[in-house]
Design an enzyme around this catalytic site. Structure first.
Site, PDB file in Angstrom:
ATOM      1  N   LEU A 152       0.818  -1.229   0.000  1.00  0.00           N
ATOM      2  CA  LEU A 152       0.000   0.000   0.000  1.00  0.00           C
ATOM      3  C   LEU A 152       0.843   1.266   0.000  1.00  0.00           C
ATOM      4  O   LEU A 152       1.920   1.324   0.584  1.00  0.00           O
ATOM      5  CB  LEU A 152      -0.975   0.006   1.181  1.00  0.00           C
ATOM      6  CG  LEU A 152      -0.476   0.110   2.612  1.00  0.00           C
ATOM      7  CD1 LEU A 152      -0.185   1.546   3.009  1.00  0.00           C
ATOM      8  CD2 LEU A 152      -1.528  -0.459   3.540  1.00  0.00           C
ATOM      9  N   ARG A 153       0.321   2.266  -0.697  1.00  0.00           N
ATOM     10  CA  ARG A 153       0.957   3.586  -0.711  1.00  0.00           C
ATOM     11  C   ARG A 153       0.229   4.473   0.276  1.00  0.00           C
ATOM     12  O   ARG A 153      -1.007   4.426   0.351  1.00  0.00           O
ATOM     13  CB  ARG A 153       0.804   4.237  -2.097  1.00  0.00           C
ATOM     14  CG  ARG A 153       1.488   3.533  -3.225  1.00  0.00           C
ATOM     15  CD  ARG A 153       0.889   3.979  -4.552  1.00  0.00           C
ATOM     16  NE  ARG A 153      -0.529   3.659  -4.649  1.00  0.00           N
ATOM     17  CZ  ARG A 153      -1.349   4.134  -5.570  1.00  0.00           C
ATOM     18  NH1 ARG A 153      -0.911   4.998  -6.469  1.00  0.00           N
ATOM     19  NH2 ARG A 153      -2.616   3.779  -5.603  1.00  0.00           N
ATOM     20  N   ASN A 210      10.119  -2.163  -4.083  1.00  0.00           N
ATOM     21  CA  ASN A 210      10.496  -0.835  -3.593  1.00  0.00           C
ATOM     22  C   ASN A 210      11.848  -0.390  -4.157  1.00  0.00           C
ATOM     23  O   ASN A 210      12.051   0.791  -4.427  1.00  0.00           O
ATOM     24  CB  ASN A 210      10.496  -0.807  -2.066  1.00  0.00           C
ATOM     25  CG  ASN A 210       9.096  -0.551  -1.522  1.00  0.00           C
ATOM     26  OD1 ASN A 210       8.152  -0.353  -2.293  1.00  0.00           O
ATOM     27  ND2 ASN A 210       8.946  -0.558  -0.216  1.00  0.00           N
ATOM     28  N   CYS A 262       9.244   4.120   3.982  1.00  0.00           N
ATOM     29  CA  CYS A 262       9.511   2.845   3.302  1.00  0.00           C
ATOM     30  C   CYS A 262      10.722   2.874   2.377  1.00  0.00           C
ATOM     31  O   CYS A 262      11.717   2.215   2.644  1.00  0.00           O
ATOM     32  CB  CYS A 262       8.287   2.410   2.513  1.00  0.00           C
ATOM     33  SG  CYS A 262       6.926   1.953   3.584  1.00  0.00           S
TER      34      CYS A 262
HETATM   35  C1  UDX Z   1       5.995   3.152  -1.154  1.00  0.00           C
HETATM   36  C2  UDX Z   1       5.563   2.183  -2.274  1.00  0.00           C
HETATM   37  O1  UDX Z   1       5.033   2.911  -3.372  1.00  0.00           O
HETATM   38  C3  UDX Z   1       4.544   1.207  -1.735  1.00  0.00           C
HETATM   39  O2  UDX Z   1       4.178   0.272  -2.719  1.00  0.00           O
HETATM   40  C4  UDX Z   1       5.146   0.504  -0.533  1.00  0.00           C
HETATM   41  O3  UDX Z   1       4.208  -0.397   0.028  1.00  0.00           O
HETATM   42  C5  UDX Z   1       5.605   1.500   0.518  1.00  0.00           C
HETATM   43  O4  UDX Z   1       6.500   2.435  -0.056  1.00  0.00           O
HETATM   44  P1  UDX Z   1       4.919   5.336  -0.071  1.00  0.00           P
HETATM   45  O5  UDX Z   1       6.100   5.406   0.831  1.00  0.00           O
HETATM   46  O6  UDX Z   1       3.560   5.558   0.499  1.00  0.00           O
HETATM   47  O7  UDX Z   1       4.857   3.921  -0.808  1.00  0.00           O
HETATM   48  O8  UDX Z   1       5.138   6.469  -1.172  1.00  0.00           O
HETATM   49  P2  UDX Z   1       5.342   6.559  -2.748  1.00  0.00           P
HETATM   50  O9  UDX Z   1       4.106   7.018  -3.369  1.00  0.00           O
HETATM   51  O10 UDX Z   1       5.982   5.349  -3.285  1.00  0.00           O
HETATM   52  O11 UDX Z   1       6.379   7.784  -2.792  1.00  0.00           O
HETATM   53  C6  UDX Z   1       7.664   7.644  -2.189  1.00  0.00           C
HETATM   54  C7  UDX Z   1       8.470   8.906  -2.338  1.00  0.00           C
HETATM   55  O12 UDX Z   1       8.903   9.044  -3.688  1.00  0.00           O
HETATM   56  C8  UDX Z   1       7.758  10.196  -1.991  1.00  0.00           C
HETATM   57  O13 UDX Z   1       8.640  11.003  -1.225  1.00  0.00           O
HETATM   58  C9  UDX Z   1       7.456  10.823  -3.319  1.00  0.00           C
HETATM   59  O14 UDX Z   1       7.392  12.217  -3.257  1.00  0.00           O
HETATM   60  C10 UDX Z   1       8.641  10.352  -4.143  1.00  0.00           C
HETATM   61  N1  UDX Z   1       8.402  10.289  -5.600  1.00  0.00           N
HETATM   62  C11 UDX Z   1       7.464   9.431  -6.099  1.00  0.00           C
HETATM   63  C12 UDX Z   1       9.149  11.062  -6.474  1.00  0.00           C
HETATM   64  O15 UDX Z   1      10.018  11.842  -6.047  1.00  0.00           O
HETATM   65  N2  UDX Z   1       8.927  10.971  -7.832  1.00  0.00           N
HETATM   66  C13 UDX Z   1       8.006  10.122  -8.341  1.00  0.00           C
HETATM   67  O16 UDX Z   1       7.870  10.091  -9.578  1.00  0.00           O
HETATM   68  C14 UDX Z   1       7.239   9.339  -7.461  1.00  0.00           C
END
Ligand code: UDX
Length: 438
Positions: A152-153, A210, A262
């Site tokens: 999950l995100r 991840n 994460c």
């Molecule tokens: C992540 C995974 O997506 C999810 O599947 C896992 O279970 C837990 O870790 P999450 O930590 O909720 O989820 O956030 P995510 O939407 O993946 O974003 C992570 C980080 O990457 C954020 O800081 C976001 O701003 C950054 N990001 C994301 C970018 O800088 N560029 C992008 O294109 C996408």
């Protein structure tokens, strides 16, 4: 008879999982060692911000299917126990801290009834499930262990839990798989792909996913560095490569990089574990992914310095965003707050705005100043940093904003604002991976 389920650990993952499983019609008890969390959850209150979760939680408590308790004795009768506790990074190493997972297993192992199933959901170093399985069989051989990683995100936790894009189960018997199929029947009926794996593969799926996501983000941020050097535009480049379905356009948003509870800790723990397994060379590239990610933060700070002629002393810097990403109040390893704190340490007066994360941010960075109104945040600012791409920031009128600030310099750390609109309103506009505009 319908399955009874327990969820051990009611943080982000556990609270969401408990409410969602209850909404499928099962009887669920959530347990946690933190009495404050249990008290809040029992009242239908979620101790963090997550869209749709509070409504669902309250409805499920109301239905009588969902309860919370501090007493592990209350879950002895459950058919399936989910372990949903955290695995944070250890203070002095890259590895994950396994104390909470081990404690959860030790708490449930002697209580679980014969024929029940303990299912790990936490993100763990590969090999943990087998280690726990042996520990469990020494205490209670009538209980099986399985692994069912969660993807999950934050910001989409309910949606991702109710409608996952795949279900992965690491099992050592058909009986364990069948029990999980019974629990997830509605997903299976809806066509959700089901992947049966052995225990180590199920654990690895999560960290591999991840790592791939982190790599995608750092890849585009590395391209941003090259674009800056060559006078290109990373947003156009990302769009163009994203049309290739083998690449895809998701997770190619260049900016200040990834943070949160994460991705950063998971890639570090994965490297640490690979080292223990003698496979460190295979994950050497993740070290570079981590460095590119942290470098993005420094590049923003360099932009601030160059725009203020290297003189930050006493300058007011307005920071829009504290959460690690929008639609979340989570500030763990938030790139936005890291940048804000570093700029303040360099002598600037930093004022941080966020629609949801101020309380959490204040606890971690008590020395920073926080504002709950965008207008007050912008008033008198010498420079504005856009660091978390909340929708409300895209709705700011650059003409009105210009009237509030002292220096109309916008640095878009997320490549999410409409550059032309800001330039037309008379702002100097900077962004990572794009040519500067005066
Ligand atoms: C992540 C995974 O997506 C999810 O599947 C896992 O279970 C837990 O870790 P999450 O930590 O909720 O989820 O956030 P995510 O939407 O993946 O974003 C992570 C980080 O990457 C954020 O800081 C976001 O701003 C950054 N990001 C994301 C970018 O800088 N560029 C992008 O294109 C996408």
């Amino acid at each position: 008879m319908t399955l009874r389920v327990s969820v051990i650990g009611t943080g982000y993952l556990g609270a969401t999982h408990a409410a969602c499983i209850s909404s499928l019609g099962f009887q669920v008890i959530g347990v946690d060692v933190d009495p404050k969390k249990i008290e809040l959850l029992s009242k239908g209150k979620v101790p963090f911000y997550e869209p749709d979760l509070e409504e669902l939680l309250a409805a499920e408590i109301q239905s009588g299917r969902l309860t919370f308790s501090n007493d592990f004795g209350t879950i002895a009768d459950a058919d399936i126990h989910f372990i949903c506790v955290g695995t944070p990074q250890q203070a002095n190493s890259l590895a994950a801290d396994m104390r909470f997972v081990d404690a959860a297993l030790d708490a449930i192992a002697p209580l679980a009834k014969t024929g029940s199933l303990i299912v790990g959901k936490s993100t763990v170093p590969v090999g943990t499930a087998e280690r726990l399985r042996q520990r469990l069989s020494a205490v209670n051989p009538g209980v099986e262990l399985a692994w069912n990683p969660e993807f999950l995100r934050e910001g989409f936790a309910v949606e991702d839990t109710l409608r996952p894009n795949r279900l992965v189960v690491g099992v050592t018997s058909d009986a364990a798989e069948n029990k999980l199929k019974e629990l997830y029947k509605s997903n299976l009926d809806a066509g959700t792909p089901w992947v049966r794996a052995d225990l180590p593969t199920a654990e690895l799926v999560k960290v591999a996913a991840n790592s791939f996501l982190a790599t995608k983000i750092s890849f585009i941020n590395a391209m941003a560095e090259v674009c800056e050097a060559a006078g290109g535009d990373v947003t156009v480049l990302a769009k163009a490569i994203g049309y290739d379905p083998r690449i895809g356009n998701r997770f190619l948003q260049a900016g200040i990089g990834f943070g949160g509870g994460c991705l950063p800790k998971d890639i570090r723990a994965f490297m640490a574990r690979a080292g223990e397994l003698g496979a460190e060379q295979a994950l050497e590239f993740l070290r570079e992914i981590d460095s590119i990610n942290l470098r993005a933060r420094q590049r923003v700070i360099e932009l601030v310095r160059s725009d203020l002629s290297d003189d930050l002393q006493g300058k007011k810097i307005a920071v829009l965003g504290a959460a690690f990403k929008p639609d979340s109040d989570d500030v763990r390893d938030s790139p936005a707050l890291d940048i804000a704190a570093q700029i303040q340490a360099a002598g600037a007066r930093v004022v941080v705005h966020d629609p949801k994360a101020i309380e959490n941010a204040q606890m971690r960075f008590p020395a920073l100043a926080f504002e709950s109104e965008i207008e007050n945040t912008l008033t008198g600012a010498d420079l504005v940093l856009h660091l978390t791409e909340w929708k409300i920031y895209r709705e700011i009128d650059p003409v009105k904003a210009k009237a509030l600030v002292t220096g109309a310099i916008m640095i878009d750390g997320r490549n999410a604002l409409d550059r032309d609109k800001w330039i037309a309103a008379g702002w100097k506009f900077r962004a990572l991976g794009r040519a500067s505009h005066n």
